[in-house]
Design an enzyme around this catalytic site. Structure first.
Site, PDB file in Angstrom:
ATOM      1  N   LYS A 172      19.428  -0.550   2.257  1.00  0.00           N
ATOM      2  CA  LYS A 172      20.157  -1.431   1.293  1.00  0.00           C
ATOM      3  C   LYS A 172      19.553  -0.663  -0.129  1.00  0.00           C
ATOM      4  O   LYS A 172      18.487  -0.820  -0.489  1.00  0.00           O
ATOM      5  CB  LYS A 172      19.362  -2.888   1.151  1.00  0.00           C
ATOM      6  CG  LYS A 172      20.409  -3.593   0.724  1.00  0.00           C
ATOM      7  CD  LYS A 172      20.997  -3.506  -0.780  1.00  0.00           C
ATOM      8  CE  LYS A 172      19.719  -4.056  -1.812  1.00  0.00           C
ATOM      9  NZ  LYS A 172      20.128  -3.657  -3.230  1.00  0.00           N
ATOM     10  N   GLY A 225       9.514  -0.893  -4.782  1.00  0.00           N
ATOM     11  CA  GLY A 225      10.053  -1.493  -5.748  1.00  0.00           C
ATOM     12  C   GLY A 225       8.910  -2.388  -6.248  1.00  0.00           C
ATOM     13  O   GLY A 225       7.807  -1.958  -6.581  1.00  0.00           O
ATOM     14  N   SER A 226       9.502  -3.745  -7.114  1.00  0.00           N
ATOM     15  CA  SER A 226       8.376  -4.403  -7.719  1.00  0.00           C
ATOM     16  C   SER A 226       7.438  -5.027  -6.988  1.00  0.00           C
ATOM     17  O   SER A 226       7.762  -5.418  -5.809  1.00  0.00           O
ATOM     18  CB  SER A 226       9.247  -5.198  -8.514  1.00  0.00           C
ATOM     19  OG  SER A 226       9.598  -6.012  -7.785  1.00  0.00           O
ATOM     20  N   GLY A 230       8.289  -7.051  -3.252  1.00  0.00           N
ATOM     21  CA  GLY A 230       7.563  -6.912  -2.190  1.00  0.00           C
ATOM     22  C   GLY A 230       7.050  -7.895  -1.518  1.00  0.00           C
ATOM     23  O   GLY A 230       6.827  -8.102  -0.430  1.00  0.00           O
ATOM     24  N   GLU A 247       5.664  -0.132  -1.147  1.00  0.00           N
ATOM     25  CA  GLU A 247       5.222   0.860  -2.243  1.00  0.00           C
ATOM     26  C   GLU A 247       5.516   0.325  -3.905  1.00  0.00           C
ATOM     27  O   GLU A 247       6.715   0.115  -3.780  1.00  0.00           O
ATOM     28  CB  GLU A 247       6.065   2.212  -1.972  1.00  0.00           C
ATOM     29  CG  GLU A 247       5.248   3.471  -2.746  1.00  0.00           C
ATOM     30  CD  GLU A 247       5.858   3.542  -4.195  1.00  0.00           C
ATOM     31  OE1 GLU A 247       5.256   2.993  -5.216  1.00  0.00           O
ATOM     32  OE2 GLU A 247       6.653   4.401  -4.243  1.00  0.00           O
ATOM     33  N   CYS A 281       7.070   5.292 -10.494  1.00  0.00           N
ATOM     34  CA  CYS A 281       5.793   4.384  -9.975  1.00  0.00           C
ATOM     35  C   CYS A 281       4.596   5.210 -10.300  1.00  0.00           C
ATOM     36  O   CYS A 281       3.650   4.467 -10.527  1.00  0.00           O
ATOM     37  CB  CYS A 281       6.000   4.161  -8.253  1.00  0.00           C
ATOM     38  SG  CYS A 281       6.588   5.541  -7.742  1.00  0.00           S
ATOM     39  N   GLU A 380       3.114  -2.809 -14.957  1.00  0.00           N
ATOM     40  CA  GLU A 380       3.772  -1.568 -15.086  1.00  0.00           C
ATOM     41  C   GLU A 380       4.889  -1.961 -16.321  1.00  0.00           C
ATOM     42  O   GLU A 380       5.577  -2.905 -16.091  1.00  0.00           O
ATOM     43  CB  GLU A 380       4.673  -1.648 -13.761  1.00  0.00           C
ATOM     44  CG  GLU A 380       4.811  -0.078 -13.270  1.00  0.00           C
ATOM     45  CD  GLU A 380       5.288  -0.110 -11.820  1.00  0.00           C
ATOM     46  OE1 GLU A 380       5.987  -1.027 -11.439  1.00  0.00           O
ATOM     47  OE2 GLU A 380       5.262   1.108 -11.465  1.00  0.00           O
TER      48      GLU A 380
HETATM   49  P1  NAD Z   1      12.959  -4.693  -7.484  1.00  0.00           P
HETATM   50  O1  NAD Z   1      11.859  -4.740  -6.704  1.00  0.00           O
HETATM   51  O2  NAD Z   1      13.604  -6.295  -7.757  1.00  0.00           O
HETATM   52  O3  NAD Z   1      14.255  -3.858  -6.726  1.00  0.00           O
HETATM   53  C1  NAD Z   1      13.884  -2.942  -5.847  1.00  0.00           C
HETATM   54  C2  NAD Z   1      15.029  -2.987  -4.585  1.00  0.00           C
HETATM   55  O4  NAD Z   1      14.700  -4.302  -3.918  1.00  0.00           O
HETATM   56  C3  NAD Z   1      16.338  -3.011  -4.862  1.00  0.00           C
HETATM   57  O5  NAD Z   1      17.140  -2.253  -3.718  1.00  0.00           O
HETATM   58  C4  NAD Z   1      16.871  -4.438  -4.811  1.00  0.00           C
HETATM   59  O6  NAD Z   1      18.266  -4.864  -4.754  1.00  0.00           O
HETATM   60  C5  NAD Z   1      15.955  -5.134  -3.857  1.00  0.00           C
HETATM   61  N1  NAD Z   1      15.669  -6.379  -3.700  1.00  0.00           N
HETATM   62  C6  NAD Z   1      15.639  -7.306  -5.022  1.00  0.00           C
HETATM   63  N2  NAD Z   1      15.392  -8.716  -4.468  1.00  0.00           N
HETATM   64  C7  NAD Z   1      15.257  -8.601  -3.251  1.00  0.00           C
HETATM   65  C8  NAD Z   1      14.866  -9.534  -2.277  1.00  0.00           C
HETATM   66  N3  NAD Z   1      14.588 -10.879  -2.526  1.00  0.00           N
HETATM   67  N4  NAD Z   1      15.058  -9.035  -0.912  1.00  0.00           N
HETATM   68  C9  NAD Z   1      15.189  -7.894  -0.621  1.00  0.00           C
HETATM   69  N5  NAD Z   1      15.393  -6.925  -1.288  1.00  0.00           N
HETATM   70  C10 NAD Z   1      15.436  -7.110  -2.811  1.00  0.00           C
HETATM   71  O7  NAD Z   1      13.178  -3.878  -8.669  1.00  0.00           O
HETATM   72  P2  NAD Z   1      13.871  -4.379 -10.316  1.00  0.00           P
HETATM   73  O8  NAD Z   1      14.217  -5.716 -10.548  1.00  0.00           O
HETATM   74  O9  NAD Z   1      15.076  -3.601 -10.209  1.00  0.00           O
HETATM   75  O10 NAD Z   1      12.797  -3.751 -11.391  1.00  0.00           O
HETATM   76  C11 NAD Z   1      11.746  -4.485 -11.673  1.00  0.00           C
HETATM   77  C12 NAD Z   1      10.434  -3.841 -11.843  1.00  0.00           C
HETATM   78  O11 NAD Z   1      10.039  -3.514 -10.429  1.00  0.00           O
HETATM   79  C13 NAD Z   1      10.381  -2.748 -12.726  1.00  0.00           C
HETATM   80  O12 NAD Z   1      10.316  -3.039 -14.236  1.00  0.00           O
HETATM   81  C14 NAD Z   1       9.251  -1.919 -12.216  1.00  0.00           C
HETATM   82  O13 NAD Z   1       8.030  -2.367 -12.932  1.00  0.00           O
HETATM   83  C15 NAD Z   1       9.470  -2.248 -10.926  1.00  0.00           C
HETATM   84  N6  NAD Z   1       9.934  -1.060 -10.047  1.00  0.00           N
HETATM   85  C16 NAD Z   1       9.188  -0.310  -9.391  1.00  0.00           C
HETATM   86  C17 NAD Z   1       9.783   0.831  -8.681  1.00  0.00           C
HETATM   87  C18 NAD Z   1       8.785   1.692  -7.926  1.00  0.00           C
HETATM   88  O14 NAD Z   1       9.005   2.846  -7.668  1.00  0.00           O
HETATM   89  N7  NAD Z   1       7.486   1.446  -7.523  1.00  0.00           N
HETATM   90  C19 NAD Z   1      11.128   0.906  -8.591  1.00  0.00           C
HETATM   91  C20 NAD Z   1      12.017   0.204  -9.133  1.00  0.00           C
HETATM   92  C21 NAD Z   1      11.214  -0.816 -10.088  1.00  0.00           C
END
Ligand code: NAD
Length: 478
Positions: A172, A225-226, A230, A247, A281, A380
């Site tokens: 995804k 992701g966030s 996570g 991560e 990250c 972050e």
């Molecule tokens: P997010 O964690 O919400 O999104 C990352 C991924 O998770 C995307 O593919 C998203 O569609 C998916 N996702 C979102 N909600 C989900 C759920 N309930 N169940 C399963 N998958 C889901 O990140 P964001 O909202 O795009 O960004 C917010 C903050 O996250 C940023 O400001 C940053 O601090 C952090 N971030 C960190 C990384 C990293 O590399 N560690 C990457 C992106 C964002």
């Protein structure tokens, strides 16, 4: 290229059926549409992956799997220019960053392609007349939830390791940027990957992402992701007792002692936060400076910040835009709160006068005077914002370096050999760099967090091992 899910070897294009607009962050304009995947799409993708795992893909030898990944690596390089411009337009990255990312994606497929037939288990000395084998076996069907900051690289590291180990994947990708994963999945079919071994469902996190995380047919999930998302992913997976690799980003310190080689350190420190507009990250978002050189180092960093240019990714300047209006608002709000709380702007980069007015720009900023317990120092920001803090001595430097909930990466700049190793041992971080720094760099280096930065390891051989489990076979033969 087709804008669709990839399910069971077929592109399923439903972009016009209530899809998602793909925006160019450099202009704010839409230039494509993605399908908005549903639970039914995820069900179909997981079923296709299971069929491939139990069928044609599962029957392939490690050597055959590896050769397909090596062919995919070559195809990525054959289509390099197309993938670079797609990645730059989709994310706003300067072209040089997009080139580095596509090169890294190809390298992940090469690395894991050549590693596939080197993954082996062990035998264990046990009772005479018995042979015990600890076999390293794939999980089965693996789920991969990918963010928007490095779509090509994170896709490469995640599915590269999983496919090499023999899993069938359901991906995804992020709704904000996922065009290179889609294009590389077409190339994977061209490389000879059987239908169903790799499936992609586009869509929103709360819909397709949540459906994947909670799917009972998945055997392992890898998420980047966030921290908040996570937690949701790990909770959803826990219901089915599915293991997860998380991560979740960092608040990585750059620790500069008075004996450091500043000519070497400072360009690296600036790049560590400006790279990818701070949306990394492992961005070096805090610089901790020994008090005796604090003013000098801050002045030298300020000069560098003031000389940087921000603009359209296609113009290939020092810094591109932020991914979206939502993310830009988040950066603005964290910085505004810090300024209201007493932090000062020391220097700011320039915005290119030709930068399109609809783009999501945030010229890099150097701040000092933020309280170490403020959100700016603890959370972050995910933007090109570097906060400077003074420290008294080695013990104070280590205390400050560890004084956030995160522990992903860190750098220490000092010529003192004893201190180098003491700091490496004392800093709570998945990676520690001494007198160098590679934000997220190193395909061959195990990567992952301590503390709130997550758990499990990706990249390197270790990353492929994460996509396996051990099956113990006890054979009594007399
Ligand atoms: P997010 O964690 O919400 O999104 C990352 C991924 O998770 C995307 O593919 C998203 O569609 C998916 N996702 C979102 N909600 C989900 C759920 N309930 N169940 C399963 N998958 C889901 O990140 P964001 O909202 O795009 O960004 C917010 C903050 O996250 C940023 O400001 C940053 O601090 C952090 N971030 C960190 C990384 C990293 O590399 N560690 C990457 C992106 C964002």
């Amino acid at each position: 290229m087709a804008m669709g899910h990839l399910i069971d070897g077929k592109i399923v294009d439903r972009a016009n059926d209530g899809g998602i607009d793909v925006l160019d962050p450099s202009t704010g304009d839409g230039f494509a549409r993605l399908p908005r995947g549903t639970k039914a799409d995820v069900d179909a993708a997981v079923a296709a992956a299971r069929k491939a795992f139990e069928g044609e893909w599962g029957a392939k030898s490690a050597l055959e799997r590896g050769r397909i990944l090596i062919r995919l690596s070559a195809l990525v390089m054959d289509n390099f220019d197309e993938l670079v411009s797609l990645e730059s337009r989709d994310t706003g990255k300067p072209l040089k960053q997009a080139r580095a990312d596509i090169t890294a994606a190809a390298r992940y497929f090469e690395y894991y392609g050549t590693a596939a037939d080197k993954l082996h288990g062990e035998t264990i000395p046990y009772t005479p007349g018995m042979t015990v084998m600890a076999l390293r076996v794939p999980h089965g069907v693996t789920g991969h939830i990918i963010p928007w900051n490095y779509p090509a690289q994170i896709y490469g590291r995640s599915i590269g390791g999983a496919l090499a180990a023999g899993n069938a994947c359901v991906v995804k990708p992020a709704e904000d940027a996922c065009l290179t994963p889609l294009r590389m999945s077409e190339l994977a079919l061209e490389a000879g990957l059987p239908a169903g071994a790799l499936n992609i469902v586009c869509g929103l996190g709360m819909e397709a992402g949540a459906a994947l995380a909670s799917h009972p047919g998945i055997n392992h999930i890898s998420f980047t992701g966030s921290p908040q998302t996570g937690t949701s992913v790990a909770q959803a997976a826990a219901v089915n007792h599915v293991p997860v690799t998380l991560e979740l980003g960092g608040k990585s310190p750059q620790v500069i002692f008075a004996d450091a080689d500043l000519d070497e350190a400072l360009p690296v420190v600036v790049n560590a936060i400006v790279q990818n507009a701070g949306q990394t990250c492992a961005a070096g978002s805090r610089v901790l400076i020994e008090k005796s050189i604090y003013d000098d180092v801050v002045a030298r960093l300020a000069e560098r910040f003031a000389s940087l240019k921000t603009g359209d990714g296609a113009k290939d300047l020092d810094c591109g835009p932020i991914i979206s209006a939502k993310q830009l608002a988040r950066v603005n709000s964290l910085v505004d709160a810090a300024l209201a709380d007493g932090a000062r702007v020391v220097a700011r980069a320039q915005l290119d006068e030709q930068a399109p007015s609809g783009g999501f720009y945030y010229p890099p900023m150097l701040l000092d005077g933020a309280a170490p317990e403020s959100r700016l120092a603890q959370d972050e920001v995910f933007g090109p914002v570097l906060a400077a803090f003074p420290f008294e001595d080695e013990a104070d430097a280590i205390r400050l370096a560890n004084a956030t909930p995160y522990g992903l990466t860190a750098a220490v700049w000092t010529r003192d050999g004893g201190r180098q190793m003491r700091c490496a041992n004392a800093i709570e971080s998945g990676q520690v760099f001494i007198n160098n720094y590679g934000a997220g760099g190193g395909i061959e280096l195990p990567f992952g967090g301590m503390k709130r930065s997550g758990y499990g390891r990706e990249k390197a051989f270790e990353g492929m091992i994460s996509f396996t489990t051990i099956k113990t076979v006890v054979l009594k033969h007399g």
